[in-house]
Motif scaffolding. Structure first.
Motif, PDB file in Angstrom:
ATOM      1  N   ALA A  57       3.594  37.252  19.315  1.00 26.22           N
ATOM      2  CA  ALA A  57       3.093  37.335  20.689  1.00 26.22           C
ATOM      3  C   ALA A  57       3.419  36.055  21.459  1.00 26.22           C
ATOM      4  O   ALA A  57       3.182  34.943  20.971  1.00 26.22           O
ATOM      5  CB  ALA A  57       1.584  37.555  20.694  1.00 26.22           C
ATOM      6  N   MET A  58       3.931  36.235  22.665  1.00 28.72           N
ATOM      7  CA  MET A  58       4.093  35.108  23.569  1.00 28.72           C
ATOM      8  C   MET A  58       2.712  34.603  23.983  1.00 28.72           C
ATOM      9  O   MET A  58       1.825  35.399  24.317  1.00 28.72           O
ATOM     10  CB  MET A  58       4.880  35.545  24.813  1.00 28.72           C
ATOM     11  CG  MET A  58       4.957  34.506  25.909  1.00 28.72           C
ATOM     12  SD  MET A  58       5.895  33.037  25.451  1.00 28.72           S
ATOM     13  CE  MET A  58       7.574  33.668  25.514  1.00 28.72           C
ATOM     14  N   ILE A  59       2.530  33.279  23.960  1.00 26.42           N
ATOM     15  CA  ILE A  59       1.279  32.665  24.398  1.00 26.42           C
ATOM     16  C   ILE A  59       1.626  31.748  25.576  1.00 26.42           C
ATOM     17  O   ILE A  59       2.016  30.584  25.409  1.00 26.42           O
ATOM     18  CB  ILE A  59       0.606  31.869  23.259  1.00 26.42           C
ATOM     19  CG1 ILE A  59       0.427  32.740  22.015  1.00 26.42           C
ATOM     20  CG2 ILE A  59      -0.717  31.294  23.735  1.00 26.42           C
ATOM     21  CD1 ILE A  59      -0.494  33.934  22.183  1.00 26.42           C
ATOM     22  N   ARG A  60       1.543  32.309  26.759  1.00 24.95           N
ATOM     23  CA  ARG A  60       1.892  31.575  27.984  1.00 24.95           C
ATOM     24  C   ARG A  60       1.028  32.144  29.103  1.00 24.95           C
ATOM     25  O   ARG A  60       1.239  33.274  29.539  1.00 24.95           O
ATOM     26  CB  ARG A  60       3.382  31.742  28.295  1.00 24.95           C
ATOM     27  CG  ARG A  60       3.873  30.910  29.478  1.00 24.95           C
ATOM     28  CD  ARG A  60       5.352  31.150  29.721  1.00 24.95           C
ATOM     29  NE  ARG A  60       5.806  30.484  30.937  1.00 24.95           N
ATOM     30  CZ  ARG A  60       6.758  30.942  31.742  1.00 24.95           C
ATOM     31  NH1 ARG A  60       7.374  32.098  31.447  1.00 24.95           N
ATOM     32  NH2 ARG A  60       7.108  30.288  32.835  1.00 24.95           N
ATOM     33  N   PRO A  61       0.049  31.406  29.595  1.00 26.47           N
ATOM     34  CA  PRO A  61      -0.957  31.974  30.483  1.00 26.47           C
ATOM     35  C   PRO A  61      -0.526  32.183  31.938  1.00 26.47           C
ATOM     36  O   PRO A  61      -1.218  32.865  32.693  1.00 26.47           O
ATOM     37  CB  PRO A  61      -2.096  30.954  30.406  1.00 26.47           C
ATOM     38  CG  PRO A  61      -1.399  29.654  30.145  1.00 26.47           C
ATOM     39  CD  PRO A  61      -0.239  30.007  29.249  1.00 26.47           C
ATOM     40  N   ARG A  62       0.617  31.598  32.305  1.00 28.61           N
ATOM     41  CA  ARG A  62       1.068  31.703  33.700  1.00 28.61           C
ATOM     42  C   ARG A  62       2.556  31.397  33.776  1.00 28.61           C
ATOM     43  O   ARG A  62       3.132  30.815  32.848  1.00 28.61           O
ATOM     44  CB  ARG A  62       0.308  30.712  34.590  1.00 28.61           C
ATOM     45  CG  ARG A  62       0.421  29.275  34.110  1.00 28.61           C
ATOM     46  CD  ARG A  62       0.030  28.259  35.137  1.00 28.61           C
ATOM     47  NE  ARG A  62      -0.021  26.913  34.586  1.00 28.61           N
ATOM     48  CZ  ARG A  62       1.042  26.153  34.342  1.00 28.61           C
ATOM     49  NH1 ARG A  62       2.257  26.621  34.598  1.00 28.61           N
ATOM     50  NH2 ARG A  62       0.915  24.929  33.852  1.00 28.61           N
ATOM     51  N   ALA A  63       3.146  31.790  34.897  1.00 23.61           N
ATOM     52  CA  ALA A  63       4.540  31.421  35.153  1.00 23.61           C
ATOM     53  C   ALA A  63       4.593  29.956  35.588  1.00 23.61           C
ATOM     54  O   ALA A  63       3.577  29.323  35.878  1.00 23.61           O
ATOM     55  CB  ALA A  63       5.124  32.322  36.233  1.00 23.61           C
ATOM     56  N   GLY A  64       5.805  29.409  35.636  1.00 23.98           N
ATOM     57  CA  GLY A  64       5.963  28.032  36.096  1.00 23.98           C
ATOM     58  C   GLY A  64       6.224  27.083  34.954  1.00 23.98           C
ATOM     59  O   GLY A  64       6.807  27.455  33.930  1.00 23.98           O
ATOM     60  N   ASP A  65       5.765  25.852  35.117  1.00 25.83           N
ATOM     61  CA  ASP A  65       6.077  24.820  34.129  1.00 25.83           C
ATOM     62  C   ASP A  65       5.212  24.978  32.879  1.00 25.83           C
ATOM     63  O   ASP A  65       4.414  25.919  32.737  1.00 25.83           O
ATOM     64  CB  ASP A  65       5.957  23.415  34.739  1.00 25.83           C
ATOM     65  CG  ASP A  65       4.521  23.050  35.115  1.00 25.83           C
ATOM     66  OD1 ASP A  65       3.575  23.690  34.606  1.00 25.83           O
ATOM     67  OD2 ASP A  65       4.343  22.095  35.900  1.00 25.83           O
ATOM     68  N   PHE A  66       5.360  24.013  31.961  1.00 30.27           N
ATOM     69  CA  PHE A  66       4.685  24.106  30.669  1.00 30.27           C
ATOM     70  C   PHE A  66       3.761  22.910  30.438  1.00 30.27           C
ATOM     71  O   PHE A  66       3.491  22.534  29.300  1.00 30.27           O
ATOM     72  CB  PHE A  66       5.730  24.212  29.557  1.00 30.27           C
ATOM     73  CG  PHE A  66       6.653  25.400  29.751  1.00 30.27           C
ATOM     74  CD1 PHE A  66       6.256  26.665  29.354  1.00 30.27           C
ATOM     75  CD2 PHE A  66       7.882  25.248  30.369  1.00 30.27           C
ATOM     76  CE1 PHE A  66       7.084  27.770  29.554  1.00 30.27           C
ATOM     77  CE2 PHE A  66       8.718  26.340  30.576  1.00 30.27           C
ATOM     78  CZ  PHE A  66       8.311  27.605  30.162  1.00 30.27           C
ATOM     79  N   ALA A  67       3.303  22.322  31.554  1.00 34.61           N
ATOM     80  CA  ALA A  67       2.306  21.252  31.498  1.00 34.61           C
ATOM     81  C   ALA A  67       0.953  21.899  31.754  1.00 34.61           C
ATOM     82  O   ALA A  67       0.655  22.323  32.879  1.00 34.61           O
ATOM     83  CB  ALA A  67       2.608  20.184  32.549  1.00 34.61           C
TER      84      ALA A  67
END
Length: 241
Positions: A57-67
């Motif tokens: 599973a991808m764990i990324r809560p939002r689009a945009g940067d990774f900070a």
């Protein structure tokens, strides 16, 4: 001949079914692939839990940067636990600080929550300012692999950097090329990259039956869907490599 694994990224039940039908060896499960992939819904995770191949599973809560803020990291940690509770094989995440380096504090927190699961460092890696240092960090943290396009829009465009990245990794961590890989381009990559895994969307453009959907912002203007035939064709090329 090499035994090369094909990972296919999907963001819908139909995409999941097409990837499995076409012969994908592993699934990267997302929502919103048009934004590079975000955390999939609980319903999609549950649907994928019974897949006959491993699902990460991808764990990324939002689009945009990774900070990420502390609040965002807490959400990501809960999403990792949800993926484990659902029975998925692994998770995919990354974090890059404002200084252009992998955020070791954030990644240590997430890796601790992911204990016992497979882990992929995703293409946040393509934003780091110093690749050699980032590889050492990923190895020390215990990631299984790094997904990268060599810092370019497509893996083919980033081929020189990908070759350098594989050399820097020195077999200590898998380097998985991804972005824009198609049956007609994969041979060029494999001729120069001694890799054991490839990542692709195997998608085709799909026109909306109702133009109002894009006009009103309900879907991207250029929508795409996973194609079982493309998955099958790419898998055949990998088996012949």
């Amino acid at each position: 001949m090499r035994d090369i694994l094909l990972e296919v990224c999907v963001d819908s039940p139909c995409g999941l079914a097409a990837a499995i039908e076409g012969g994908a060896d592993r699934i990267e499960l997302c929502s919103a692939l048009c934004a590079g992939g975000l955390t999939p819904s609980a319903g999609l995770v549950a649907a994928a839990a019974g897949a006959p191949v491993p699902v990460y599973a991808m764990i990324r809560p939002r689009a945009g940067d990774f900070a990420y803020s502390q609040a965002e990291l807490e959400v990501m940690a809960r999403d990792i636990e949800a993926a484990r509770d659902a029975g998925l094989a692994g998770v995919v995440f990354g974090a890059v600080g404002r200084d252009g380096r992998l955020d070791q504090s954030a990644l240590r927190l997430l890796m601790a929550r992911a204990a016992g699961l497979g882990t992929t460092l995703h293409r946040a890696f393509d934003l780091v300012s110093e690749r050699a240092q980032a590889i050492e960090t990923a190895v020390a943290l215990g990631f299984e692999r790094i997904l990268t396009s060599g810092g370019a829009p497509t893996a083919l465009q980033g081929l020189d950097t990908l070759q350098e990245t594989v050399a820097l990794a020195g077999g200590r961590i898998a380097i998985m090329p991804g972005a824009g890989i198609r049956p007609e381009t994969v041979d060029t990559l494999l001729a120069r990259l001694p890799v054991g895994e490839i990542h692709a969307s195997c998608s085709v453009a799909e026109a909306s039956p109702d133009p109002r959907l894009a006009a009103l912002g309900f879907q991207p203007k250029a929508d795409r869907r996973t194609d079982a035939g493309l998955v099958r064709a790419l898998k055949r090329r990998l088996m012949a490599a």
